[in-house]
Design an enzyme around this catalytic site. Structure first.
Site, PDB file in Angstrom:
ATOM      1  N   LYS A   9       7.737   7.157 -17.922  1.00  0.00           N
ATOM      2  CA  LYS A   9       7.864   8.445 -17.233  1.00  0.00           C
ATOM      3  C   LYS A   9       7.453   8.303 -15.755  1.00  0.00           C
ATOM      4  CE  LYS A   9       7.111  11.088 -21.500  1.00  0.00           C
ATOM      5  NZ  LYS A   9       6.162  11.971 -22.241  1.00  0.00           N
ATOM      6  N   TYR A  49      15.019  16.711 -24.057  1.00  0.00           N
ATOM      7  CA  TYR A  49      13.922  17.433 -24.701  1.00  0.00           C
ATOM      8  C   TYR A  49      14.374  18.755 -25.323  1.00  0.00           C
ATOM      9  CZ  TYR A  49      10.253  14.210 -23.097  1.00  0.00           C
ATOM     10  OH  TYR A  49       9.437  13.110 -22.913  1.00  0.00           O
ATOM     11  N   ASN A 112       1.516  11.571 -19.817  1.00  0.00           N
ATOM     12  CA  ASN A 112       1.224  10.531 -20.812  1.00  0.00           C
ATOM     13  C   ASN A 112       2.113   9.288 -20.696  1.00  0.00           C
ATOM     14  OD1 ASN A 112       3.475  11.738 -21.858  1.00  0.00           O
ATOM     15  ND2 ASN A 112       2.607  12.195 -23.864  1.00  0.00           N
ATOM     16  N   HIS A 115       7.571   7.596 -23.124  1.00  0.00           N
ATOM     17  CA  HIS A 115       8.230   8.254 -24.251  1.00  0.00           C
ATOM     18  C   HIS A 115       8.740   7.184 -25.211  1.00  0.00           C
ATOM     19  CE1 HIS A 115      11.230  10.387 -26.632  1.00  0.00           C
ATOM     20  NE2 HIS A 115      12.060   9.410 -26.328  1.00  0.00           N
ATOM     21  N   GLU A 126      19.275   9.550 -28.432  1.00  0.00           N
ATOM     22  CA  GLU A 126      18.736   9.322 -27.085  1.00  0.00           C
ATOM     23  C   GLU A 126      19.395   8.114 -26.413  1.00  0.00           C
ATOM     24  OE1 GLU A 126      14.501   9.183 -27.823  1.00  0.00           O
ATOM     25  OE2 GLU A 126      14.453  11.305 -28.359  1.00  0.00           O
TER      26      GLU A 126
HETATM   27  N1  LIG Z   1       0.691  20.774 -25.383  1.00  0.00           N
HETATM   28  C1  LIG Z   1       1.371  20.126 -24.442  1.00  0.00           C
HETATM   29  N2  LIG Z   1       1.180  20.404 -23.131  1.00  0.00           N
HETATM   30  C2  LIG Z   1       1.869  19.758 -22.176  1.00  0.00           C
HETATM   31  N3  LIG Z   1       2.792  18.804 -22.420  1.00  0.00           N
HETATM   32  C3  LIG Z   1       3.013  18.500 -23.703  1.00  0.00           C
HETATM   33  C4  LIG Z   1       2.327  19.135 -24.782  1.00  0.00           C
HETATM   34  N4  LIG Z   1       2.783  18.596 -25.950  1.00  0.00           N
HETATM   35  C5  LIG Z   1       3.703  17.688 -25.602  1.00  0.00           C
HETATM   36  N5  LIG Z   1       3.839  17.622 -24.263  1.00  0.00           N
HETATM   37  C6  LIG Z   1       4.731  16.746 -23.512  1.00  0.00           C
HETATM   38  O1  LIG Z   1       5.996  16.754 -24.133  1.00  0.00           O
HETATM   39  C7  LIG Z   1       6.333  15.428 -24.535  1.00  0.00           C
HETATM   40  C8  LIG Z   1       7.144  15.511 -25.800  1.00  0.00           C
HETATM   41  O2  LIG Z   1       6.351  16.046 -26.830  1.00  0.00           O
HETATM   42  P1  LIG Z   1       6.531  15.555 -28.321  1.00  0.00           P
HETATM   43  O3  LIG Z   1       5.857  16.545 -29.188  1.00  0.00           O
HETATM   44  O4  LIG Z   1       7.977  15.222 -28.561  1.00  0.00           O
HETATM   45  O5  LIG Z   1       5.621  14.246 -28.323  1.00  0.00           O
HETATM   46  P2  LIG Z   1       5.997  12.720 -28.400  1.00  0.00           P
HETATM   47  O6  LIG Z   1       7.179  12.534 -29.285  1.00  0.00           O
HETATM   48  O7  LIG Z   1       4.772  11.910 -28.699  1.00  0.00           O
HETATM   49  O8  LIG Z   1       6.324  12.437 -26.897  1.00  0.00           O
HETATM   50  P3  LIG Z   1       7.616  11.776 -26.310  1.00  0.00           P
HETATM   51  O9  LIG Z   1       8.784  12.569 -26.871  1.00  0.00           O
HETATM   52  O10 LIG Z   1       7.437  11.916 -24.827  1.00  0.00           O
HETATM   53  O11 LIG Z   1       7.553  10.370 -26.802  1.00  0.00           O
HETATM   54  C9  LIG Z   1       4.984  14.726 -24.679  1.00  0.00           C
HETATM   55  O12 LIG Z   1       5.070  13.330 -24.562  1.00  0.00           O
HETATM   56  C10 LIG Z   1       4.203  15.326 -23.537  1.00  0.00           C
HETATM   57  O13 LIG Z   1       4.538  14.697 -22.294  1.00  0.00           O
END
Ligand SMILES: Nc1ncnc2c1ncn2[C@@H]1O[C@H](COP(=O)(O)OP(=O)(O)OP(=O)(O)O)[C@@H](O)[C@H]1O
Length: 148
Positions: A9, A49, A112, A115, A126
């Site tokens: 990211k 997303y 974080n 992804h 994706e």
């Molecule tokens: N509570 C939150 N507040 C802010 N950002 C969030 C929150 N939860 C998730 N995100 C963001 O949205 C992304 C996608 O969330 P998801 O629940 O799909 O988690 P993930 O599958 O672990 O992450 P990714 O899809 O990025 O690998 C997260 O990686 C994070 O950057």
């Protein structure tokens, strides 16, 4: 063999974590099938997303992902989706174990750094989205040293 979509990211790129992050997957033995450095359009971020469009943080998430260039990565390997998620660590870095990418390199869930696809089905969706031109044929000569 199974494939996954990994994305470094914008914060990972800005913090010069491209090399250390890639290193973890390639040193493990996964095969690189796609690698791209690109700026993400709002529509691509929203499509990627789409499952999270009803979440309160969706707007901030799209803004975050479009805030600077990302590195799009296609990897192939045995069980790479689930194992890749283990290497990445829990979504919230506060809960990510030390030794995982998120456990080692970041602090907040909204920054974080990486992804990784969460299922084989999302990985295929994706990869189609980020690599519409298809993946690169890449069969390492040392494959028999990675798989028995
Ligand atoms: N509570 C939150 N507040 C802010 N950002 C969030 C929150 N939860 C998730 N995100 C963001 O949205 C992304 C996608 O969330 P998801 O629940 O799909 O988690 P993930 O599958 O672990 O992450 P990714 O899809 O990025 O690998 C997260 O990686 C994070 O950057």
């Amino acid at each position: 063999m199974e494939r996954t979509y990994i994305m470094i990211k914008p914060d990972g790129v800005q913090r010069n974590l491209i090399a250390p992050i890639l290193e973890r997957f390639l040193a493990k033995g996964y095969i690189l099938r796609g690698l791209k450095f690109l700026t993400v359009s709002k529509s691509l971020a929203e499509t990627h997303y789409a499952d999270l469009s009803s979440k309160p943080f969706f707007g901030a998430l799209v803004e975050y992902i479009t805030s600077g260039p990302v590195v799009a990565i296609a990897l192939e390997g045995k069980d790479v989706v689930a194992q890749g998620r283990k290497i990445i660590g829990a979504t919230n870095p506060a809960a990510s174990a030390p030794g995982t990418i998120r456990g080692d390199f970041c602090i907040e869930v909204g920054r974080n750094v990486i992804h990784g696809s969460d299922s084989v089905e999302s990985a295929e969706r994706e990869l189609g989205l980020w690599f519409p031109e298809g993946l690169v044929d890449n069969t390492p000569v040392l494959l028999s040293q990675i798989y028995e």
